[in-house]
Design a protein around this motif. Structure first.
Motif, short mmCIF file in Angstrom:
data_model
loop_
_atom_site.label_atom_id
_atom_site.label_comp_id
_atom_site.label_asym_id
_atom_site.label_seq_id
_atom_site.Cartn_x
_atom_site.Cartn_y
_atom_site.Cartn_z
N ALA A 117 0.83 -1.21 0.00
CA ALA A 117 0.00 0.00 0.00
C ALA A 117 0.86 1.26 0.00
CB ALA A 117 -0.93 -0.01 1.21
N GLU A 118 1.95 1.22 0.75
CA GLU A 118 2.85 2.37 0.81
C GLU A 118 3.49 2.64 -0.55
OE1 GLU A 118 7.26 3.30 2.76
OE2 GLU A 118 5.98 1.73 3.65
N VAL A 119 3.98 1.60 -1.20
CA VAL A 119 4.61 1.77 -2.52
C VAL A 119 3.57 2.19 -3.55
CG1 VAL A 119 5.89 0.61 -4.35
CG2 VAL A 119 6.40 0.09 -1.96
N THR A 153 -4.16 -6.67 1.14
CA THR A 153 -5.14 -6.34 0.09
C THR A 153 -6.09 -5.25 0.57
OG1 THR A 153 -5.02 -8.58 -0.81
CG2 THR A 153 -6.99 -7.29 -1.35
N ARG A 154 -6.51 -5.34 1.80
CA ARG A 154 -7.39 -4.32 2.37
C ARG A 154 -6.71 -2.94 2.33
NH1 ARG A 154 -12.64 -3.01 4.38
NH2 ARG A 154 -12.33 -1.12 5.58
N GLN A 158 -7.82 0.39 0.22
CA GLN A 158 -8.07 1.66 0.89
C GLN A 158 -7.41 2.80 0.12
OE1 GLN A 158 -9.90 2.10 4.14
NE2 GLN A 158 -10.00 4.02 3.00
N VAL A 159 -6.19 2.58 -0.36
CA VAL A 159 -5.51 3.59 -1.15
C VAL A 159 -6.29 3.88 -2.44
CG1 VAL A 159 -3.42 4.10 -2.49
CG2 VAL A 159 -3.23 3.02 -0.24
N ASP A 181 -17.49 -2.58 2.34
CA ASP A 181 -17.61 -1.19 2.76
C ASP A 181 -16.76 -0.26 1.90
OD1 ASP A 181 -15.32 -2.44 3.95
OD2 ASP A 181 -15.09 -0.71 5.27
N LEU A 182 -15.71 -0.78 1.29
CA LEU A 182 -14.91 0.00 0.34
C LEU A 182 -15.40 -0.18 -1.09
CD1 LEU A 182 -11.28 -0.74 1.65
CD2 LEU A 182 -12.68 1.29 2.11
N LEU A 183 -15.75 -1.40 -1.43
CA LEU A 183 -16.10 -1.72 -2.81
C LEU A 183 -17.45 -1.15 -3.24
CD1 LEU A 183 -14.91 -5.45 -2.89
CD2 LEU A 183 -13.71 -3.43 -3.76
#
Length: 374
Positions: A117-119, A153-154, A158-159, A181-183
């Motif tokens: 997620a950071e990358v 993956t979560r 989120q990103v 909740d994101l999708l």
């Protein structure tokens, strides 16, 4: 039965055959101290193999693809290796690049990209980045069992959610329901599409083919849950394995349509590199009476070879049997009202993308004792 053909509970591959890049060759020899697996007492199960997970730090996270028969250009895989253990998985040979076996190692020695997620956030923030739908988890399942605890993956989703970035997902796991909740909000903006792979509706066969994936009935419930949440969802009937799963095509399409799937696709079995030996070992372990028959039909589908890596034919095959599969699929899909595009061919909206704020690296403190040159 040799030790290469002994099924292991909860695992797909029956052996740990050598990868094509390994420098040392290994041969198992019965030295009298410990019997080989194939020589164990018939009532004694092969030794249990535990799953290990290695954490790695990725330097880049997006993979770019130019294959004309693959419906996406950019993909992201949070994990290498997959505990689902699907014996037919085309990604198995990638473990050879790690000098590990595409057999049991692929499903027991896993690698998690903890900083994915950071990358990804850093990549999306670059001025040169151009938004294109990302296919998430196409090489190995982004929702395999270790995702429950690691949640990589979560974090990636989120990103993408925060940036209004389009994404396509494909899975065999019900864990995708956790991220509704994101999708769901992304789906309302035409930013997401999902697909669930169903190879067979026979739970016993599924346990042999894909031992740690969700059961077929559970996957159908996942399709229903996603559809009810307003998330476009399809079914991938894959792979079609002659004399093993090919007679299940129409039933899978009917069940998926009833559950709420709106589009469908199929792929024939393909056996690149070491996967060929892994699959044939599995055949001898579970279906020795039809192993030769299955492989003969596989060769019919691939121009007389075990596998032919031709972009135009590798996914659907050639010849009379490929034509029959194609006719069956389209007739059933037409009757049920399916669309045909695959999970990431649906046109998703890239215009809403908002790059994340670029992180500003703190400047090194100035040593006030150092005088100025000017």
């Amino acid at each position: 039965m040799s030790d290469r053909h002994v099924p292991r509970k909860g695992r797909g591959a029956t052996s740990n055959l050598q990868g094509r890049f390994e420098r040392d060759e290994r041969t198992r020899v019965d030295d009298g101290w410990q019997p080989l697996v194939g020589h164990l007492d018939p009532d004694e199960a092969p030794p249990r193999i535990e799953t290990s997970v290695s954490i790695e730090r990725a330097r880049s996270i997006l993979s770019h693809n130019q294959s004309p028969d693959i419906p996406f250009g950019v993909s992201l895989n949070p994990y290498r290796g997959c505990e689902h253990g699907c014996v037919y998985c085309f990604a198995r040979p990638t473990h050879a690049y790690l000098e590990l076996s595409p057999g049991l190692d692929f499903e027991t020695k896993l690698f998690a990209k903890a900083n994915a997620a950071e990358v990804l956030r850093e990549t999306l923030a670059k001025p040169s980045y151009r938004c294109e739908a990302i296919a998430l988890g196409v090489n190995t399942d982004a929702y395999q069992p270790i995702e429950r605890e690691l949640r990589i993956t979560r974090d990636v989703l989120q990103v993408l959610h925060d940036c209004d970035h389009p994404v396509g997902l494909i899975t065999k796991s019900s864990l995708i329901e956790r991220d509704i909740d994101l999708l769901a909000p992304m789906a309302a903006k035409n930013l997401v599409v999902a697909a669930v792979t169903i190879t067979t509706l026979d739970a016993d066969l599924a346990r042999k083919l894909e031992p740690r994936a969700a059961t077929p009935s559970r996957r159908l419930r996942t399709i229903r849950t996603l559809a009810d949440a307003g998330i476009p969802v399809g079914v991938s009937v894959a792979p079609m394995i002659p004399f093993v799963t090919d007679d299940h095509m129409e039933q899978i399409l009917e069940a998926a349509r009833e559950a709420g799937a709106t589009y469908a696709s199929y792929i024939v079995l393909r056996l690149p590199n070491e996967l060929n030996a892994v699959f044939q070992d599995w055949l001898m372990a579970h279906f020795p009476d039809r192993a030769q028959r299955v492989m003969n039909r596989v060769r019919d589908l691939h121009g007389g070879q075990d596998y032919k890596a031709d972009f135009a034919t590798r996914m659907r095959g050639t010849g009379i049997w490929a034509d029959l599969l194609r006719q069956r699929f389209y007739k059933a899909a037409d009757r049920l009202g399916f669309s045909y595009h695959r999970y990431n061919e649906r046109v998703l909206d890239t215009s809403q993308f908002k790059p994340p704020a670029r992180a500003v690296k703190p400047r090194k403190p100035v040593d006030e004792r150092q005088g100025s040159l000017f």
